[in-house]
Design a protein around this motif. Structure first.
Motif, mmCIF file in Angstrom:
data_model
loop_
_atom_site.group_PDB
_atom_site.id
_atom_site.type_symbol
_atom_site.label_atom_id
_atom_site.label_comp_id
_atom_site.label_asym_id
_atom_site.label_seq_id
_atom_site.Cartn_x
_atom_site.Cartn_y
_atom_site.Cartn_z
ATOM 1 N N LEU A 122 0.910 -1.084 0.018
ATOM 2 C CA LEU A 122 -0.013 -0.035 0.111
ATOM 3 C C LEU A 122 1.064 1.221 -0.116
ATOM 4 N N TRP A 123 1.082 1.873 -1.042
ATOM 5 C CA TRP A 123 2.031 3.110 -1.302
ATOM 6 C C TRP A 123 1.177 4.147 -0.714
ATOM 7 N N ASN A 124 1.926 5.304 -0.728
ATOM 8 C CA ASN A 124 1.451 6.705 -0.514
ATOM 9 C C ASN A 124 0.576 6.765 0.520
ATOM 10 N N GLY A 141 1.112 12.179 9.248
ATOM 11 C CA GLY A 141 1.610 13.425 8.400
ATOM 12 C C GLY A 141 2.756 13.045 7.516
ATOM 13 N N LYS A 142 3.317 11.808 7.401
ATOM 14 C CA LYS A 142 4.396 11.283 6.707
ATOM 15 C C LYS A 142 4.122 10.420 5.632
#
Length: 78
Positions: free
Chosen positions: A12-14, A19-20
């Motif tokens: 699961l990217w992005n 907040g990071k």
């Protein structure tokens, strides 16, 4: 009802985490069930990030020592 299920591993990217940007490796399983008498799908997600990081560290370590052994000119024994 048939309770067939499938298991997949995916990235699961992005994903925002405090907040990071972060990458999580998950294993997901989908199972067909009945809920309140109606057909439904139950999804189970398992975080396998630590396992993937350990596998990568092991792969790098094995590669490092394999290169040392392959390039050794003299046999070292005890």
């Amino acid at each position: 009802m048939d309770t067939a299920f499938t298991t997949r591993r995916r990235n699961l990217w992005n994903t925002k985490w405090f907040g990071k940007m972060a990458v999580f490796y998950v294993e997901d399983t989908a199972i067909r069930i009945r809920y309140d008498g109606e057909p439904a799908t139950q999804g189970i997600f398992r975080d396998i990030t630590a396992r993937k990081q350990t596998e990568e560290a092991l792969r790098k370590s094995e590669e490092k020592y394999r290169l040392i052994a392959e390039n050794m000119q003299y046999l070292i024994g005890y």
